[in-house]
Design a protein around this motif. Sequence first.
Motif, PDB file in Angstrom:
ATOM      1  N   LEU A  20      -4.693  -9.403   0.593  1.00 50.06           N
ATOM      2  CA  LEU A  20      -3.593  -8.766   1.314  1.00 50.06           C
ATOM      3  C   LEU A  20      -4.082  -8.125   2.608  1.00 50.06           C
ATOM      4  O   LEU A  20      -5.070  -7.395   2.625  1.00 50.06           O
ATOM      5  CB  LEU A  20      -2.941  -7.701   0.429  1.00 50.06           C
ATOM      6  N   TYR A  21      -3.364  -8.399   3.677  1.00 48.40           N
ATOM      7  CA  TYR A  21      -3.622  -7.721   4.950  1.00 48.40           C
ATOM      8  C   TYR A  21      -2.374  -6.934   5.315  1.00 48.40           C
ATOM      9  O   TYR A  21      -1.271  -7.487   5.376  1.00 48.40           O
ATOM     10  CB  TYR A  21      -3.943  -8.707   6.065  1.00 48.40           C
ATOM     11  N   THR A  22      -2.548  -5.649   5.553  1.00 51.82           N
ATOM     12  CA  THR A  22      -1.416  -4.817   5.950  1.00 51.82           C
ATOM     13  C   THR A  22      -1.800  -3.975   7.163  1.00 51.82           C
ATOM     14  O   THR A  22      -2.955  -3.571   7.318  1.00 51.82           O
ATOM     15  CB  THR A  22      -0.983  -3.873   4.804  1.00 51.82           C
ATOM     16  N   THR A  23      -0.831  -3.712   7.990  1.00 47.00           N
ATOM     17  CA  THR A  23      -1.040  -2.852   9.151  1.00 47.00           C
ATOM     18  C   THR A  23      -1.109  -1.399   8.705  1.00 47.00           C
ATOM     19  O   THR A  23      -0.753  -1.053   7.569  1.00 47.00           O
ATOM     20  CB  THR A  23       0.107  -3.009  10.159  1.00 47.00           C
ATOM     21  N   VAL A  28       1.178   3.048   5.355  1.00 42.43           N
ATOM     22  CA  VAL A  28       1.874   4.336   5.259  1.00 42.43           C
ATOM     23  C   VAL A  28       3.182   4.167   4.491  1.00 42.43           C
ATOM     24  O   VAL A  28       3.533   4.991   3.633  1.00 42.43           O
ATOM     25  CB  VAL A  28       2.146   4.925   6.659  1.00 42.43           C
ATOM     26  N   LEU A  29       3.892   3.085   4.765  1.00 42.06           N
ATOM     27  CA  LEU A  29       5.153   2.808   4.076  1.00 42.06           C
ATOM     28  C   LEU A  29       4.930   2.637   2.574  1.00 42.06           C
ATOM     29  O   LEU A  29       5.666   3.218   1.759  1.00 42.06           O
ATOM     30  CB  LEU A  29       5.795   1.539   4.658  1.00 42.06           C
ATOM     31  N   PHE A 168      14.159   2.563   0.969  1.00 41.64           N
ATOM     32  CA  PHE A 168      13.035   2.090   1.766  1.00 41.64           C
ATOM     33  C   PHE A 168      13.351   0.684   2.264  1.00 41.64           C
ATOM     34  O   PHE A 168      14.055  -0.078   1.587  1.00 41.64           O
ATOM     35  CB  PHE A 168      11.747   2.052   0.935  1.00 41.64           C
ATOM     36  N   HIS A 169      12.802   0.342   3.417  1.00 42.58           N
ATOM     37  CA  HIS A 169      12.966  -1.020   3.926  1.00 42.58           C
ATOM     38  C   HIS A 169      11.585  -1.668   4.041  1.00 42.58           C
ATOM     39  O   HIS A 169      10.749  -1.241   4.839  1.00 42.58           O
ATOM     40  CB  HIS A 169      13.660  -1.002   5.285  1.00 42.58           C
ATOM     41  N   THR A 170      11.335  -2.682   3.212  1.00 47.22           N
ATOM     42  CA  THR A 170      10.055  -3.398   3.209  1.00 47.22           C
ATOM     43  C   THR A 170      10.331  -4.885   3.447  1.00 47.22           C
ATOM     44  O   THR A 170      10.334  -5.683   2.504  1.00 47.22           O
ATOM     45  CB  THR A 170       9.315  -3.202   1.869  1.00 47.22           C
TER      46      THR A 170
END
Length: 218
Positions: A20-23, A28-29, A168-170
């Motif tokens: 997994l790559y996340t910004t 934070v989300l 939440f919006h994901t």
Amino acid sequence: MINTKNISIKTFFEEAKKELYTTKERNVLLQNLADTIYNELIDREKININFICTHNSRRSQFAQVWSFFAIEYFNLKNIFTFSGGTEATAFHRNTVKCLQHTGFTFNVIDFSHQNPKYLISFKGSKKSIIGFSKVFDHPNNQFPFIAITTCDNADENCPFIPDAITRFHTPYIDPKNSDNTAKTKETYLKTSKEIAGEMFVVFNILQQKLIRQKDISF
């Protein structure tokens, strides 16, 4: 790309997290989501999570199924996951095939050409969930719930979700564009892997927070 020919759900889930790559913003989300689930669970002693996407056919279904697996994987209690849409269509066959390919079992319990209902489980699971396309406020979805929208259309079309504790919006990229192409299987597996990896992150954080809370209480 994960080769799922001889892979277990557990291995897929763990490798999805590793790949997994996340910004920074996405991290934070996910952290905030885990914190909210934790706080509501401590306060209410039970929490419902409802993944919402326009047609409840792909991304929201992936999210419900993988969160269902994550809850058992991390041995969490009193957390229940659901999914819904702004309209009901069908649990898309490519989503079903993708999850079956990973190792989930789908048993038809109510046949309908338009929108069959499935009993979903996996090897060693203690529980099962019912999967079919439905609106987010369908009676099968327990209230109140934390609402998590998974596609841009749902975020735009649902400015207010009644009975949602919070929202939440994901967003995830819709694999729909790959339907009936040579990349259908690859694209759906990619989406499934991304969602599985993020569910690992959220529920792993939650598990660690619950362990710390338990240690403090003693």
